[in-house]
Design a protein around this motif. Structure first.
Motif, PDB file in Angstrom:
ATOM      1  N   LEU A  84       3.933   0.596 -16.479  1.00 30.32           N
ATOM      2  CA  LEU A  84       3.665   1.829 -17.228  1.00 30.32           C
ATOM      3  C   LEU A  84       3.847   3.050 -16.344  1.00 30.32           C
ATOM      4  O   LEU A  84       4.518   4.025 -16.720  1.00 30.32           O
ATOM      5  N   LEU A  85       3.271   2.997 -15.156  1.00 26.90           N
ATOM      6  CA  LEU A  85       3.352   4.139 -14.243  1.00 26.90           C
ATOM      7  C   LEU A  85       4.782   4.364 -13.751  1.00 26.90           C
ATOM      8  O   LEU A  85       5.278   5.493 -13.729  1.00 26.90           O
ATOM      9  N   LEU A  86       5.442   3.269 -13.355  1.00 25.24           N
ATOM     10  CA  LEU A  86       6.806   3.406 -12.840  1.00 25.24           C
ATOM     11  C   LEU A  86       7.781   3.856 -13.918  1.00 25.24           C
ATOM     12  O   LEU A  86       8.728   4.608 -13.639  1.00 25.24           O
ATOM     13  N   SER A  87       7.579   3.423 -15.146  1.00 25.27           N
ATOM     14  CA  SER A  87       8.477   3.846 -16.228  1.00 25.27           C
ATOM     15  C   SER A  87       8.375   5.352 -16.452  1.00 25.27           C
ATOM     16  O   SER A  87       9.383   6.019 -16.723  1.00 25.27           O
ATOM     17  N   ILE A  88       7.166   5.889 -16.322  1.00 29.17           N
ATOM     18  CA  ILE A  88       6.990   7.342 -16.448  1.00 29.17           C
ATOM     19  C   ILE A  88       7.689   8.066 -15.308  1.00 29.17           C
ATOM     20  O   ILE A  88       8.351   9.093 -15.509  1.00 29.17           O
ATOM     21  N   LEU A  89       7.566   7.514 -14.095  1.00 26.86           N
ATOM     22  CA  LEU A  89       8.245   8.123 -12.946  1.00 26.86           C
ATOM     23  C   LEU A  89       9.760   8.087 -13.115  1.00 26.86           C
ATOM     24  O   LEU A  89      10.450   9.084 -12.877  1.00 26.86           O
ATOM     25  N   PHE A  90      10.288   6.945 -13.529  1.00 31.55           N
ATOM     26  CA  PHE A  90      11.728   6.846 -13.753  1.00 31.55           C
ATOM     27  C   PHE A  90      12.170   7.771 -14.888  1.00 31.55           C
ATOM     28  O   PHE A  90      13.247   8.373 -14.821  1.00 31.55           O
ATOM     29  N   GLY A  91      11.336   7.876 -15.914  1.00 31.30           N
ATOM     30  CA  GLY A  91      11.662   8.778 -17.013  1.00 31.30           C
ATOM     31  C   GLY A  91      11.720  10.225 -16.560  1.00 31.30           C
ATOM     32  O   GLY A  91      12.637  10.971 -16.928  1.00 31.30           O
ATOM     33  N   GLN A  92      10.746  10.605 -15.726  1.00 30.58           N
ATOM     34  CA  GLN A  92      10.710  11.988 -15.252  1.00 30.58           C
ATOM     35  C   GLN A  92      11.868  12.294 -14.309  1.00 30.58           C
ATOM     36  O   GLN A  92      12.487  13.366 -14.389  1.00 30.58           O
ATOM     37  N   ASN A 112       0.828  -1.211   0.000  1.00 32.46           N
ATOM     38  CA  ASN A 112       0.000   0.000   0.000  1.00 32.46           C
ATOM     39  C   ASN A 112       0.860   1.258   0.000  1.00 32.46           C
ATOM     40  O   ASN A 112       0.529   2.251  -0.663  1.00 32.46           O
ATOM     41  N   THR A 113       1.964   1.226   0.748  1.00 35.50           N
ATOM     42  CA  THR A 113       2.881   2.371   0.770  1.00 35.50           C
ATOM     43  C   THR A 113       3.484   2.603  -0.609  1.00 35.50           C
ATOM     44  O   THR A 113       3.576   3.740  -1.072  1.00 35.50           O
ATOM     45  N   LYS A 114       3.889   1.512  -1.235  1.00 35.84           N
ATOM     46  CA  LYS A 114       4.451   1.606  -2.586  1.00 35.84           C
ATOM     47  C   LYS A 114       3.432   2.193  -3.550  1.00 35.84           C
ATOM     48  O   LYS A 114       3.760   3.042  -4.386  1.00 35.84           O
ATOM     49  N   ARG A 115       2.196   1.738  -3.436  1.00 37.93           N
ATOM     50  CA  ARG A 115       1.128   2.234  -4.307  1.00 37.93           C
ATOM     51  C   ARG A 115       0.897   3.728  -4.110  1.00 37.93           C
ATOM     52  O   ARG A 115       0.717   4.474  -5.078  1.00 37.93           O
ATOM     53  N   ARG A 116       0.904   4.171  -2.845  1.00 37.26           N
ATOM     54  CA  ARG A 116       0.698   5.595  -2.564  1.00 37.26           C
ATOM     55  C   ARG A 116       1.840   6.431  -3.134  1.00 37.26           C
ATOM     56  O   ARG A 116       1.606   7.510  -3.680  1.00 37.26           O
ATOM     57  N   ALA A 122      17.539 -10.178 -17.107  1.00 37.32           N
ATOM     58  CA  ALA A 122      16.776 -10.857 -18.150  1.00 37.32           C
ATOM     59  C   ALA A 122      15.279 -10.724 -17.946  1.00 37.32           C
ATOM     60  O   ALA A 122      14.493 -11.022 -18.840  1.00 37.32           O
ATOM     61  N   ALA A 123      14.869 -10.261 -16.751  1.00 44.48           N
ATOM     62  CA  ALA A 123      13.438 -10.145 -16.477  1.00 44.48           C
ATOM     63  C   ALA A 123      12.733  -9.203 -17.424  1.00 44.48           C
ATOM     64  O   ALA A 123      11.528  -9.285 -17.607  1.00 44.48           O
ATOM     65  N   ILE A 124      13.471  -8.321 -18.061  1.00 42.07           N
ATOM     66  CA  ILE A 124      12.851  -7.332 -18.936  1.00 42.07           C
ATOM     67  C   ILE A 124      12.128  -7.970 -20.112  1.00 42.07           C
ATOM     68  O   ILE A 124      11.111  -7.475 -20.574  1.00 42.07           O
ATOM     69  N   SER A 125      12.612  -9.098 -20.626  1.00 39.21           N
ATOM     70  CA  SER A 125      12.009  -9.708 -21.794  1.00 39.21           C
ATOM     71  C   SER A 125      10.931 -10.726 -21.464  1.00 39.21           C
ATOM     72  O   SER A 125      10.250 -11.216 -22.353  1.00 39.21           O
ATOM     73  N   THR A 126      10.762 -11.045 -20.196  1.00 42.70           N
ATOM     74  CA  THR A 126       9.796 -12.072 -19.824  1.00 42.70           C
ATOM     75  C   THR A 126       8.679 -11.568 -18.931  1.00 42.70           C
ATOM     76  O   THR A 126       7.666 -12.223 -18.765  1.00 42.70           O
ATOM     77  N   HIS A 127       8.859 -10.398 -18.323  1.00 44.44           N
ATOM     78  CA  HIS A 127       7.875  -9.890 -17.360  1.00 44.44           C
ATOM     79  C   HIS A 127       6.639  -9.359 -18.094  1.00 44.44           C
ATOM     80  O   HIS A 127       6.763  -8.673 -19.071  1.00 44.44           O
ATOM     81  N   THR A 180      10.402  -2.568 -15.004  1.00 47.34           N
ATOM     82  CA  THR A 180      10.085  -3.998 -15.044  1.00 47.34           C
ATOM     83  C   THR A 180      10.733  -4.780 -13.906  1.00 47.34           C
ATOM     84  O   THR A 180      10.263  -5.866 -13.553  1.00 47.34           O
ATOM     85  N   GLN A 181      11.790  -4.238 -13.336  1.00 53.20           N
ATOM     86  CA  GLN A 181      12.490  -4.946 -12.249  1.00 53.20           C
ATOM     87  C   GLN A 181      11.693  -4.954 -10.950  1.00 53.20           C
ATOM     88  O   GLN A 181      11.857  -5.868 -10.136  1.00 53.20           O
ATOM     89  N   ILE A 182      10.845  -3.966 -10.759  1.00 51.56           N
ATOM     90  CA  ILE A 182      10.158  -3.856  -9.459  1.00 51.56           C
ATOM     91  C   ILE A 182       8.648  -3.807  -9.589  1.00 51.56           C
ATOM     92  O   ILE A 182       7.945  -3.801  -8.580  1.00 51.56           O
ATOM     93  N   ALA A 183       8.122  -3.793 -10.819  1.00 49.91           N
ATOM     94  CA  ALA A 183       6.673  -3.719 -11.004  1.00 49.91           C
ATOM     95  C   ALA A 183       6.052  -5.109 -10.948  1.00 49.91           C
ATOM     96  O   ALA A 183       6.690  -6.110 -11.288  1.00 49.91           O
ATOM     97  N   GLY A 184       4.800  -5.159 -10.530  1.00 48.12           N
ATOM     98  CA  GLY A 184       4.103  -6.435 -10.447  1.00 48.12           C
ATOM     99  C   GLY A 184       3.084  -6.653 -11.532  1.00 48.12           C
ATOM    100  O   GLY A 184       2.469  -7.715 -11.612  1.00 48.12           O
ATOM    101  N   SER A 185       2.859  -5.650 -12.380  1.00 48.58           N
ATOM    102  CA  SER A 185       1.881  -5.772 -13.459  1.00 48.58           C
ATOM    103  C   SER A 185       2.254  -4.817 -14.585  1.00 48.58           C
ATOM    104  O   SER A 185       3.117  -3.946 -14.418  1.00 48.58           O
ATOM    105  N   PHE A 186       1.594  -4.981 -15.721  1.00 49.36           N
ATOM    106  CA  PHE A 186       1.877  -4.107 -16.855  1.00 49.36           C
ATOM    107  C   PHE A 186       1.501  -2.665 -16.526  1.00 49.36           C
ATOM    108  O   PHE A 186       2.239  -1.739 -16.848  1.00 49.36           O
TER     109      PHE A 186
END
Length: 337
Positions: free
Chosen positions: A283-291, A4-8, A332-337, A273-279
């Protein structure tokens, strides 16, 4: 509790990113309308804020409009590049960004030659955008009508377009005083008012299209054959995705240059992709990392007088390595997650 903390944190980060993007879009609108009284007054407030920021940080850049345009372009790139890149990475099409960047470079070269021989005063980014989209359609056409492996048409377009660009630049050498180095490696001064406005319009369009077609793009990303069986127009959505990639690449090329532009399509997504649990979380974390990569890269570039493109990519790779350490997963998780 930890989840829940991670989600917030993710939601707060996305909210702050949206707010920052809205502020940057507001600046670009006011920059365009600054000849009008009310817009001019609000525009000066941005410059005053920049002056205060310069005073607090001991810099001398934020008062100038070109820096705000560069920041606005960077912030928008930090959103739309990972947004589109998430689909590309999960479809194992990471190389397509590099290909379309080289195609856009050919577009810049064509625009330079056309401008120098005819006196045309249009934006080089416009010619890059047109050629980039045509290149995207060309890659799609080759992929569907040849029996070669999937990455062969991409490799052919990558090398061919860059070869055309270098030939045109060599042929037209001396006809124009524009330094092509800025387009190759990125340069904050390359971001013109027209280029920043174009990036704003294209970013809004890309976000709107992704929101409208999220389910369809998700379907073809994870099970293209099932999407065909379900009578989804896979060719259309593939074309839409690759055209959006071309649009993002041309806009990001102003900051990152042809050589580094593909990194913003791939590296933030690789970190997510290393720390996310779903697509969706990816998507959300990639935007955060990008920013964060954009903001951190700009901070390093301004404080150390270094190129913005290289600084942004190095920061992005730093986040990727930290994400690997935090997750304990292999790269390698990037191609399978």
């Amino acid at each position: 509790m930890r989840r829940n903390t991670k989600r917030r944190i993710e939601l707060v980060g996305i909210g702050l990113t949206g707010l920052l993007a809205a502020l940057m879009l507001a600046f670009l609108v006011l920059d365009y309308l600054r000849a009008y009284p009310y817009a001019s007054a609000l525009y000066e407030q941005f410059r005053l804020a920049g002056l205060m920021l310069d005073s607090a940080l001991g810099t001398n850049v934020f008062y100038h409009p070109f820096m705000w345009r560069s920041l606005a372009t960077g912030v928008l790139v930090g959103i739309v590049a990972p947004l589109v890149g998430t689909y590309l990475v999960h479809r194992e099409m990471a190389l397509i960004g590099e290909t379309l960047a080289h195609t856009a470079f050919a577009g810049v070269a064509i625009g330079l030659l056309f401008s120098s021989t005819t006196g045309w005063g249009g934006s080089l980014l416009l010619s890059a955008l047109v050629v980039g989209i045509l290149g995207a359609l060309g890659v799609q056409w080759l992929a569907e009508r040849t029996d070669t492996y999937g990455d062969v048409p991409i490799a052919i377009m990558l090398t061919g377009s860059f070869a055309v660009g270098t030939l045109i630049i060599s042929y037209g050498r001396g006809l124009t005083g524009i330094n092509i180095r800025g387009f190759l490696f990125g340069n904050l001064s390359v971001v013109t008012p027209a280029g920043a406005r174009m990036m704003a319009v294209l970013s809004v369009l890309v976000v709107a299209v992704v929101l409208a077609t999220y389910k369809q793009l998700l379907f073809i990303t994870f099970d293209e054959q099932a999407a065909r069986v379900a009578r989804l127009d896979v060719t259309w959505y593939n074309t839409l995705l690759i055209v959006m990639t071309a649009v993002v690449v041309v806009g990001a090329m102003q900051i990152l240059g042809v050589i580094l532009v593909a990194a913003m399509l791939v590296v933030p997504v690789a970190a997510a992709t290393q720390i996310a649990g779903s697509f969706r979380e990816t998507l959300l974390l990639s935007i955060l990392f990008g920013q964060l990569s954009i903001v951190g890269g700009f901070a390093i570039a301004i404080s150390q007088s270094l190129p913005a493109g290289g600084s942004i990519v190095v920061v992005a790779i730093g986040f990727y390595l930290l994400a690997i350490l935090a997750s304990g997963r292999s790269a390698a998780a990037i191609s399978t997650h």
